[in-house]
Every structure is written in C-alpha cells, then in structure tokens.
Enzyme design. Sequence first.
Site, PDB file in Angstrom:
ATOM      1  N   ASP A 116       0.849  -1.181   0.110  1.00 32.00           N
ATOM      2  CA  ASP A 116       0.064  -0.028   0.019  1.00 32.00           C
ATOM      3  C   ASP A 116       0.755   1.190   0.241  1.00 32.00           C
ATOM      4  O   ASP A 116       2.035   1.301   0.467  1.00 32.00           O
ATOM      5  CB  ASP A 116      -0.902   0.083   1.244  1.00 32.00           C
ATOM      6  CG  ASP A 116      -0.414  -0.117   2.527  1.00 32.00           C
ATOM      7  OD1 ASP A 116      -0.021   0.894   3.070  1.00 32.00           O
ATOM      8  OD2 ASP A 116       0.014  -1.202   2.814  1.00 32.00           O
TER       9      ASP A 116
ATOM     10  N   GLU B 134      -7.629   4.006  12.625  1.00 29.58           N
ATOM     11  CA  GLU B 134      -6.377   3.977  13.644  1.00 29.58           C
ATOM     12  C   GLU B 134      -6.225   4.944  14.781  1.00 29.58           C
ATOM     13  O   GLU B 134      -5.211   4.982  15.237  1.00 29.58           O
ATOM     14  CB  GLU B 134      -5.222   3.616  12.951  1.00 29.58           C
ATOM     15  CG  GLU B 134      -4.771   4.612  11.824  1.00 29.58           C
ATOM     16  CD  GLU B 134      -3.495   4.117  11.167  1.00 29.58           C
ATOM     17  OE1 GLU B 134      -2.355   4.161  11.733  1.00 29.58           O
ATOM     18  OE2 GLU B 134      -3.342   3.886   9.852  1.00 29.58           O
TER      19      GLU B 134
END
Length: 342
Positions: free
Chosen positions: A13, A103
């Site tokens: 990613d 997150e």
Amino acid sequence: MEGRNSNNLKGIDVSNWQGNINFKSVKNEGIEVVYIKATEGDYFKDSYAKQNYKRAKAEGLKVGFYHFFKPNKNAKRQAKYFIDYLNEIGATDYDCKLALDVETTEGRSAYELTTMCIEFLEEVRKITNREVVVYTYTSFANNNLDNRLGVYPLWIAEYGVKAPKDNRVWSSWIGFQYSDKGNVAGVSGNCDMNEFKEEILDVKNNFKLYNATTKNISTYLNIREKGEIDSKIIGKIPAGEEFMIKWVDSNYLGWYLIEYKNITGYVSSKYVEKFQMATTYNVSDFLNVRERGTTDSKVVAIIDDGEIFRIDWVDSDYIGWYRITTKYGKNGFVKADFVKKI
C-alpha cells in the site's frame, strides 16, 4: 488467527510519501495488489493517487483505494469526500474492496467510533454499490472498536509476526499487513507489505432487489408496449423470473408498468405475484440482520434506517422474525418488531 500463506496475493500500500513509483518494477517483484491512499478526513486529497492508479492499472496490477478516517469529522461527509475524489481522478475501474483505515480515536469511545465507522462504510456502499473492508491494527481493534464491525471483512496490521493475534471483533482476515519496512524495487524507501486473500477482490454488485415474479404461467409472460391485450409485444419474462413493478398506470387498469432487463413495458396483473417489501420501524441508526432468528445469533449484515428490503417468508422455527433479503442481496433474519410492511 490464521497466518501467512504462499498462496495469498502479494501486495503493497502506497501514498504520496513514496513519491513517484515505477510500477513495472513493482510487478516484476511479484507484487499483485496495490492499495493507494486517496483521502483523509474531509480536507486532504493525496496528490499522487491519480498517477498511482493509472500507472498501476497500466501494468495490470490489482488496484484498491483507502481513506484515512478522522473521528472528529462527519462520517458520511468523509465517505462522500472519498468517493467524489475517486470520481474526480477517473478511478472507476478499481479491482479491490474500498478500504476504511481506522487507527485513531480522537477521544471517541469504542461505541461512538464503531457507529461512525458503520455510517462511513454504509454510505460508501450506498454511493458505489461496491463492497468494503476495514483496515486497523490488532491492539486498536481490541481497545477501541466493538463487535458490530465484525460484519465487515478485515485487513489487519501487526508487524513482526507470522500470524496476527486474535482480537475481540474479528476471527479471520482477508488482508494482513505484516511489515511497514518492505523494500520493493520501484519504490523509494520503505513501504507496507501485505498478503491478501482472493476475497479482497471486488466486482460491482449488480444485484437488484425485485418486487415481483410471474404466476400462473408455464413458459413466458409477454411484456407489451401498452396495457392492452392486442398491444405490441416488446419482450418476454420467463416463468419464475423476478422483475420490478414501477407503478400502476391509471390509464391501463389491470396492468402493471414493469422493468425487466432494461425493457420497460406492461404486463397483465393476472400473471404477477408481488413480493412483500418492507422498511425499518422504530430504528434510530440501523437494523441488524442475523444468521438465525435469535437475538444472540451472529450479525451477518445491517440495514440502514429507512432502507427498503424484501420479506421472503415467516419461518415457523423463529416466531417473531422475518427471513429477508437486503438491497445488496444478503439474506438473514430480522426481528418483526422493527419492520414496517410497505
């Protein structure tokens, strides 16, 4: 949880932090999947997303996008911001489930944050008719999310281990980010390394929730240009096929205006069985769809407040519950107390 497997898809990613990427070299390294950062909150657009998308696609890589979630911003507005940017850069032919990267809490409780995540994910599904995945890391899932998110697939991050530890929300994953210090040809500096199962790949959800089917015919039901028995036949519906009743036309009593495979016309109501459609009742946010007709059964999907679904039948094994089909084609049971027939 299960560990890494050589049969999984290899992936990375990336974001603007990696700068210009040579995706031909990336592919030659055996990478098959590339997730690209698109947006953050409702204020940041990754300026490299467009070129990363076009260059990765040009090399035949499987491409997905992720949005970094900011809990201090409106969830639905973030979802729209995410999808609007994908449309802006022409990223409509992506291959992987759209990812929510969560997150950080910014002071939200686990219940509040989970509710916001669900709002975001359902808004993305509503806008795109595509499927989604949740990215987070193990300790964050354990401390800051609750099990309502378990109905969505997981892309989990945990470094330095062959298998991620169990967490309180999910029992399996379709993506595993096992390192943030990958060294891949074509990428400057370190990048995140992942393994993905085939389930990370997505196709457009072409399911349509129809509200009628044929009855009292053995072959075909004729679709006519007008609601008259001698009107021109413009199509045929095979016996047992489902279709959509659009409305009852006051000019043609005893006929329905319907749509079937891009054909719009009239069918005689004598040969039509209408399904029971429904919506939510006395629900503030969403209605849980469960695997069985019990309150402790696994949640397999959710229905937004006001969303239309179809009642398939009343199951004698589960009194007070309906077996239903959602607009995404998911099946399960909902409590009758929260259902309004329409």
